[in-house]
Design a protein around this motif. Structure first.
Motif, PDB file in Angstrom:
ATOM      1  N   LYS A  63       0.926  -1.244  -0.084  1.00 41.86           N
ATOM      2  CA  LYS A  63      -0.119  -0.077  -0.156  1.00 41.86           C
ATOM      3  C   LYS A  63       0.815   1.384   0.003  1.00 41.86           C
ATOM      4  O   LYS A  63       1.807   1.346   0.846  1.00 41.86           O
ATOM      5  CB  LYS A  63      -0.905  -0.025   1.165  1.00 41.86           C
ATOM      6  CG  LYS A  63      -1.932   0.955   0.973  1.00 41.86           C
ATOM      7  CD  LYS A  63      -2.930   0.672   2.339  1.00 41.86           C
ATOM      8  CE  LYS A  63      -4.260   1.596   2.217  1.00 41.86           C
ATOM      9  NZ  LYS A  63      -5.005   1.180   3.120  1.00 41.86           N
ATOM     10  N   GLY A  65       0.108   4.530   0.308  1.00 43.08           N
ATOM     11  CA  GLY A  65      -0.334   5.622   1.270  1.00 43.08           C
ATOM     12  C   GLY A  65      -1.324   5.297   2.156  1.00 43.08           C
ATOM     13  O   GLY A  65      -2.232   4.183   1.944  1.00 43.08           O
ATOM     14  N   ARG A  66      -1.561   5.956   3.115  1.00 42.52           N
ATOM     15  CA  ARG A  66      -2.753   5.759   4.316  1.00 42.52           C
ATOM     16  C   ARG A  66      -3.910   5.675   3.475  1.00 42.52           C
ATOM     17  O   ARG A  66      -4.306   6.534   2.430  1.00 42.52           O
ATOM     18  CB  ARG A  66      -2.596   6.562   5.419  1.00 42.52           C
ATOM     19  CG  ARG A  66      -2.727   7.900   5.179  1.00 42.52           C
ATOM     20  CD  ARG A  66      -2.417   9.021   6.353  1.00 42.52           C
ATOM     21  NE  ARG A  66      -2.523  10.364   6.250  1.00 42.52           N
ATOM     22  CZ  ARG A  66      -2.570  11.273   7.298  1.00 42.52           C
ATOM     23  NH1 ARG A  66      -2.431  10.686   8.365  1.00 42.52           N
ATOM     24  NH2 ARG A  66      -2.777  12.583   7.066  1.00 42.52           N
ATOM     25  N   GLN A  67      -4.988   5.310   4.127  1.00 44.24           N
ATOM     26  CA  GLN A  67      -6.483   5.271   3.533  1.00 44.24           C
ATOM     27  C   GLN A  67      -6.974   6.709   3.641  1.00 44.24           C
ATOM     28  O   GLN A  67      -7.633   6.845   2.232  1.00 44.24           O
ATOM     29  CB  GLN A  67      -7.359   4.255   4.334  1.00 44.24           C
ATOM     30  CG  GLN A  67      -8.764   3.952   3.725  1.00 44.24           C
ATOM     31  CD  GLN A  67      -8.786   2.938   2.735  1.00 44.24           C
ATOM     32  OE1 GLN A  67      -7.662   2.346   2.355  1.00 44.24           O
ATOM     33  NE2 GLN A  67      -9.828   3.120   1.997  1.00 44.24           N
ATOM     34  N   LYS A  68      -6.681   7.312   4.513  1.00 42.12           N
ATOM     35  CA  LYS A  68      -7.707   8.595   4.226  1.00 42.12           C
ATOM     36  C   LYS A  68      -6.268   9.944   4.671  1.00 42.12           C
ATOM     37  O   LYS A  68      -5.310   9.394   5.468  1.00 42.12           O
ATOM     38  CB  LYS A  68      -8.772   8.809   5.498  1.00 42.12           C
ATOM     39  CG  LYS A  68      -9.859   7.798   5.146  1.00 42.12           C
ATOM     40  CD  LYS A  68     -10.850   8.007   6.294  1.00 42.12           C
ATOM     41  CE  LYS A  68     -12.107   6.959   6.036  1.00 42.12           C
ATOM     42  NZ  LYS A  68     -13.034   7.547   4.666  1.00 42.12           N
ATOM     43  N   GLY A  70      -4.698  11.876   2.901  1.00 36.25           N
ATOM     44  CA  GLY A  70      -3.649  12.146   1.916  1.00 36.25           C
ATOM     45  C   GLY A  70      -4.237  13.369   1.157  1.00 36.25           C
ATOM     46  O   GLY A  70      -3.097  13.828   0.409  1.00 36.25           O
ATOM     47  N   GLY A  71      -5.093  13.909   0.933  1.00 41.47           N
ATOM     48  CA  GLY A  71      -5.390  15.055   0.231  1.00 41.47           C
ATOM     49  C   GLY A  71      -6.051  14.837  -1.022  1.00 41.47           C
ATOM     50  O   GLY A  71      -6.058  15.663  -1.962  1.00 41.47           O
ATOM     51  N   ARG A  74      -6.526   7.888  -3.021  1.00 37.62           N
ATOM     52  CA  ARG A  74      -5.341   7.104  -2.980  1.00 37.62           C
ATOM     53  C   ARG A  74      -5.142   6.153  -3.960  1.00 37.62           C
ATOM     54  O   ARG A  74      -5.993   5.862  -4.967  1.00 37.62           O
ATOM     55  CB  ARG A  74      -5.472   6.104  -1.740  1.00 37.62           C
ATOM     56  CG  ARG A  74      -6.820   5.097  -1.835  1.00 37.62           C
ATOM     57  CD  ARG A  74      -6.830   4.259  -0.501  1.00 37.62           C
ATOM     58  NE  ARG A  74      -7.731   3.269  -0.600  1.00 37.62           N
ATOM     59  CZ  ARG A  74      -7.545   1.909  -0.950  1.00 37.62           C
ATOM     60  NH1 ARG A  74      -6.390   1.883  -1.297  1.00 37.62           N
ATOM     61  NH2 ARG A  74      -8.310   1.071  -1.210  1.00 37.62           N
TER      62      ARG A  74
END
Length: 209
Positions: A63, A65-68, A70-71, A74
């Protein structure tokens, strides 16, 4: 329509052949010609174009980047097509471009093409001839005698003749075919058709059904 029969020296033999109006004198159908030429050219395509798709890429499935937080949306993994080096979405795959065309439409297209050639005066009938050996020089001499050396030439024989075929093979503007194998594209692509006397009857027998 009557056409004079020439010999390979370009001289009038005094004989004439009567072209069957059912083959050489119909009302040309341009749409049938379009469909037949389209099918012929489609059949020439190799259809080998291929690009990798995402499922065929090798790469980590971690994965990124994180799930939420990130701006933005994803990314799934490193194989994503939006990243540099990613595969192509819905890329080309090997396929067959040929398609079916009814026999009657193909026959109509060939009759239409032959009619155009007859109307344009681009149909030359010569008496049957043979070549003792493959000689490109002799073939060129025949074309020069018929005064068609500046045009693309399609020579139509009643049956296969290896020596004539080999004599014309090295010439960019010359093709040799037998009466039963002529196609719409070949007829239209030629500037002039040179048809042997016996081939006329075979063309009419194939197309006048």
């Amino acid at each position: 329509m009557e056409v004079s029969v020439l010999n390979i020296k370009g001289e009038d033999t005094g004989r004439k052949v009567v072209l069957n109006d059912a083959v050489f004198g119909i009302e040309p159908n341009d749409h049938a010609i379009y469909l037949d030429v389209k099918q012929y050219l489609a059949a020439q395509r190799q259809g080998t174009a291929k690009s990798k798709e995402r499922s065929e890429m090798s790469g980590s499935t971690r994965k990124l980047g994180r799930q939420k937080g990130g701006g933005g949306a994803r990314r799934g993994d490193i194989n994503s097509p939006v990243l540099v080096g990613g595969a192509r979405v819905f890329g080309p795959k090997p396929r067959d471009y040929d398609f079916k065309l009814n026999k009657k439409v193909k026959a109509l297209a060939r009759r239409s093409a032959l009619t155009y050639k007859a109307q344009e005066g681009a149909l030359v009938v010569v008496e049957d001839f043979d070549m003792q050996a493959p000689k490109t020089k002799e073939f060129i001499e025949i074309v020069n005698n018929l005064k068609i050396s500046d045009k693309k030439v399609l020579v139509v024989l009643s049956e296969a003749n290896k020596n004539v075929y080999l004599s014309a093979r090295n010439l960019q503007k010359a093709k040799v075919a037998i009466a039963s194998d002529i196609n719409t594209y070949g007829v239209l692509n030629a500037g002039v058709m040179v048809v042997t006397e016996s081939a006329i009857g075979k063309i009419e027998a194939v197309l006048n059904k």
